[in-house]
Design an enzyme around this catalytic site. Structure first.
Site, PDB file in Angstrom:
ATOM      1  N   SER A 104       1.021  -1.181  -0.031  1.00 39.66           N
ATOM      2  CA  SER A 104      -0.173   0.050  -0.039  1.00 39.66           C
ATOM      3  C   SER A 104       1.017   1.284   0.094  1.00 39.66           C
ATOM      4  O   SER A 104       1.179   1.781   0.969  1.00 39.66           O
ATOM      5  CB  SER A 104      -0.858  -0.264   1.228  1.00 39.66           C
ATOM      6  OG  SER A 104      -1.573  -1.145   1.449  1.00 39.66           O
ATOM      7  N   LYS A 179      -6.665   1.976  -2.862  1.00 36.70           N
ATOM      8  CA  LYS A 179      -6.437   1.359  -1.804  1.00 36.70           C
ATOM      9  C   LYS A 179      -6.381   2.136  -0.830  1.00 36.70           C
ATOM     10  O   LYS A 179      -6.850   2.059   0.529  1.00 36.70           O
ATOM     11  CB  LYS A 179      -5.019   0.564  -2.093  1.00 36.70           C
ATOM     12  CG  LYS A 179      -4.600   0.083  -0.629  1.00 36.70           C
ATOM     13  CD  LYS A 179      -5.351  -0.917  -0.177  1.00 36.70           C
ATOM     14  CE  LYS A 179      -4.787  -1.593   1.348  1.00 36.70           C
ATOM     15  NZ  LYS A 179      -5.990  -2.698   1.801  1.00 36.70           N
ATOM     16  N   LYS A 248      -0.577   4.757   8.553  1.00 35.10           N
ATOM     17  CA  LYS A 248       0.203   5.381   7.106  1.00 35.10           C
ATOM     18  C   LYS A 248      -0.973   5.258   5.934  1.00 35.10           C
ATOM     19  O   LYS A 248      -0.733   6.416   5.220  1.00 35.10           O
ATOM     20  CB  LYS A 248       1.308   4.302   6.873  1.00 35.10           C
ATOM     21  CG  LYS A 248       1.706   4.388   5.504  1.00 35.10           C
ATOM     22  CD  LYS A 248       2.273   3.185   4.525  1.00 35.10           C
ATOM     23  CE  LYS A 248       1.078   1.995   4.630  1.00 35.10           C
ATOM     24  NZ  LYS A 248       1.403   0.998   3.852  1.00 35.10           N
TER      25      LYS A 248
HETATM   26  P1  NAD Z   1       4.714  -6.713   7.470  1.00 39.01           P
HETATM   27  O1  NAD Z   1       5.537  -5.543   8.487  1.00 39.01           O
HETATM   28  O2  NAD Z   1       4.256  -7.857   8.453  1.00 39.01           O
HETATM   29  O3  NAD Z   1       5.702  -7.206   6.588  1.00 39.01           O
HETATM   30  C1  NAD Z   1       6.806  -6.173   5.737  1.00 39.01           C
HETATM   31  C2  NAD Z   1       8.126  -7.083   5.630  1.00 39.01           C
HETATM   32  O4  NAD Z   1       8.684  -6.278   4.810  1.00 39.01           O
HETATM   33  C3  NAD Z   1       8.754  -7.455   6.736  1.00 39.01           C
HETATM   34  O5  NAD Z   1       8.860  -8.925   6.847  1.00 39.01           O
HETATM   35  C4  NAD Z   1       9.845  -6.687   6.723  1.00 39.01           C
HETATM   36  O6  NAD Z   1      11.113  -7.664   7.580  1.00 39.01           O
HETATM   37  C5  NAD Z   1      10.112  -6.664   5.539  1.00 39.01           C
HETATM   38  N1  NAD Z   1      10.979  -5.300   5.112  1.00 39.01           N
HETATM   39  C6  NAD Z   1      11.085  -4.121   5.513  1.00 39.01           C
HETATM   40  N2  NAD Z   1      11.936  -3.290   4.825  1.00 39.01           N
HETATM   41  C7  NAD Z   1      12.653  -4.047   3.963  1.00 39.01           C
HETATM   42  C8  NAD Z   1      13.651  -3.982   2.964  1.00 39.01           C
HETATM   43  N3  NAD Z   1      14.202  -2.960   2.849  1.00 39.01           N
HETATM   44  N4  NAD Z   1      14.037  -5.100   2.345  1.00 39.01           N
HETATM   45  C9  NAD Z   1      13.247  -6.399   2.439  1.00 39.01           C
HETATM   46  N5  NAD Z   1      12.245  -6.489   3.269  1.00 39.01           N
HETATM   47  C10 NAD Z   1      12.113  -5.639   4.073  1.00 39.01           C
HETATM   48  O7  NAD Z   1       3.715  -5.816   6.898  1.00 39.01           O
HETATM   49  P2  NAD Z   1       2.481  -6.738   6.235  1.00 39.01           P
HETATM   50  O8  NAD Z   1       1.014  -6.472   7.139  1.00 39.01           O
HETATM   51  O9  NAD Z   1       2.722  -7.672   5.594  1.00 39.01           O
HETATM   52  O10 NAD Z   1       2.026  -5.397   5.191  1.00 39.01           O
HETATM   53  C11 NAD Z   1       2.734  -5.337   3.888  1.00 39.01           C
HETATM   54  C12 NAD Z   1       1.982  -4.154   2.833  1.00 39.01           C
HETATM   55  O11 NAD Z   1       0.512  -4.845   2.778  1.00 39.01           O
HETATM   56  C13 NAD Z   1       1.920  -2.925   3.571  1.00 39.01           C
HETATM   57  O12 NAD Z   1       2.151  -1.851   2.644  1.00 39.01           O
HETATM   58  C14 NAD Z   1       0.523  -2.823   4.210  1.00 39.01           C
HETATM   59  O13 NAD Z   1       0.036  -1.413   4.247  1.00 39.01           O
HETATM   60  C15 NAD Z   1      -0.019  -3.625   3.239  1.00 39.01           C
HETATM   61  N6  NAD Z   1      -1.201  -4.578   3.623  1.00 39.01           N
HETATM   62  C16 NAD Z   1      -1.310  -5.266   4.536  1.00 39.01           C
HETATM   63  C17 NAD Z   1      -2.571  -5.985   5.096  1.00 39.01           C
HETATM   64  C18 NAD Z   1      -2.645  -6.850   6.169  1.00 39.01           C
HETATM   65  O14 NAD Z   1      -3.718  -7.118   6.657  1.00 39.01           O
HETATM   66  N7  NAD Z   1      -1.510  -7.149   7.014  1.00 39.01           N
HETATM   67  C19 NAD Z   1      -3.660  -5.911   4.173  1.00 39.01           C
HETATM   68  C20 NAD Z   1      -3.444  -5.144   3.080  1.00 39.01           C
HETATM   69  C21 NAD Z   1      -2.438  -4.445   2.554  1.00 39.01           C
END
Ligand code: NAD
Length: 301
Positions: A104, A179, A248
């Site tokens: 997102s 989104k 965010k």
């Molecule tokens: P999360 O924090 O669980 O996962 C993010 C991952 O990215 C982590 O494993 C982290 O270690 C990794 N990361 C961070 N910086 C990095 C880098 N420089 N290089 C490689 N890896 C890196 O977050 P999430 O809940 O999986 O969400 C991910 C995205 O999806 C976000 O943008 C969020 O807004 C969106 N999203 C989340 C959900 C939900 O229900 N969790 C639903 C829809 C959308």
């Protein structure tokens, strides 16, 4: 040859193996793709390896030989860094490769990234998702795709493995705009349901009964349907979507309105509430803990 046949067996790089990325990458492994994953977290890399993927420490290593790079990272700044920064994927992606940002991210940043990638001969599609961890595991996410429709078609075999529906939203960045707006509406619905439950309980009504009524009445929304009982009233607060990420997304919605010279008062109020709650409850808080924050507020002065 069909698109599916052309893409099957090809290497897909996948950067960001968190709450969402890991189950999404797992769906791709199960669909027969060779998934070359990357995450800064070692446990996340090990988890992908245990599910049949290949794990690498940098996006550049993961992207070597891949025709498509998927990113599922916390925000667009981190996506830009993973693609164009030191050790980034752009240096090793094959010519004409496609980046599919499913994070997102902020729409204006996505537009700028698309222009920078185009200058390197790389395509960009923004394809953020809705549905949460449960639907990531099931492969039934709602996907909103912005960008050249021909590029979206190239990504279609992957998107079909991760989602149930793919809606084309318009030019690049439009998926991210939609989104952020979806999450504004979603956050407002959850905060309203939580406030209503707090008021009902104080009045002596069982909040579970309130939710039952909402779910057969006009107040029904996604929060009343799938969040209030399982995550809020049960006290588990374990939806898998953090409060920081929701805050965010609301900031992104407000920024977009401001960039378009729209005074979006409702979105501004929601963004302020969630920013305050996120600061108060800390990084580890789940977004459903907005209930705890609202319950602790008491009467305004
Ligand atoms: P999360 O924090 O669980 O996962 C993010 C991952 O990215 C982590 O494993 C982290 O270690 C990794 N990361 C961070 N910086 C990095 C880098 N420089 N290089 C490689 N890896 C890196 O977050 P999430 O809940 O999986 O969400 C991910 C995205 O999806 C976000 O943008 C969020 O807004 C969106 N999203 C989340 C959900 C939900 O229900 N969790 C639903 C829809 C959308």
């Amino acid at each position: 040859m069909t698109d599916a046949a052309r893409t099957q067996g090809r290497a897909i790089a996948f950067v960001g193996l968190g709450m969402m990325g890991l189950p999404m990458a797992t769906r791709l492994v199960e669909a027969g793709f060779r998934v070359q994953g990357c995450d800064v977290s070692e446990p996340a890399r090990s988890a992908l390896a245990a599910r049949g993927g290949l794990a690498f420490a940098t996006p550049g290593e993961a992207a070597a030989g891949a025709s498509i790079l998927v990113t599922m990272l916390p925000n667009g700044g981190i996506v830009r860094d993973a693609v164009l920064g030191a050790g980034g994927a752009a240096a090793t992606l094959g010519p004409g490769a496609l980046v599919v940002d499913m994070s997102s991210s902020a729409p204006m940043e996505t537009r700028a990234l698309a222009a920078d990638l185009a200058a390197k001969g790389l395509g960009l599609v923004d394809a953020p998702v809705s549905g949460g961890v449960r639907r990531a595991v099931d492969g039934t996410l709602a996907i909103m795709a912005g960008g050249d429709p021909a590029l979206v078609e190239r990504a279609r075999p992957l998107l079909d493995a991760m989602g149930r529906s793919v809606i084309l939203t318009g030019p690049v960045g439009s998926g991210h705009a939609v989104k952020a707006l979806n999450n504004y509406v979603s956050a407002a619905g959850l905060a309203a349901a939580c406030e209503a439950a707090i008021i009902a309980e104080r009045f002596g009504v069982d909040p579970n009964v309130l939710v039952d009524v909402l779910n057969v009445s006009t107040g029904r929304n996604n929060a009343t349907d799938v969040k209030m009982k399982p995550f809020v009233l049960s006290g588990t607060f374990a939806s898998g979507f953090s409060m920081a990420l929701m805050a965010k997304d609301l900031r992104t919605a407000v920024d977009l309105a401001e960039q378009l010279a729209i005074d979006a008062e409702g979105a501004r109020g929601a963004a302020a509430l969630w920013a305050e709650a996120s600061a108060a409850l800390g990084k580890a808080a789940d977004h459903t803990e907005i209930y705890r924050f609202l319950a602790g507020r008491g009467k305004p002065e």
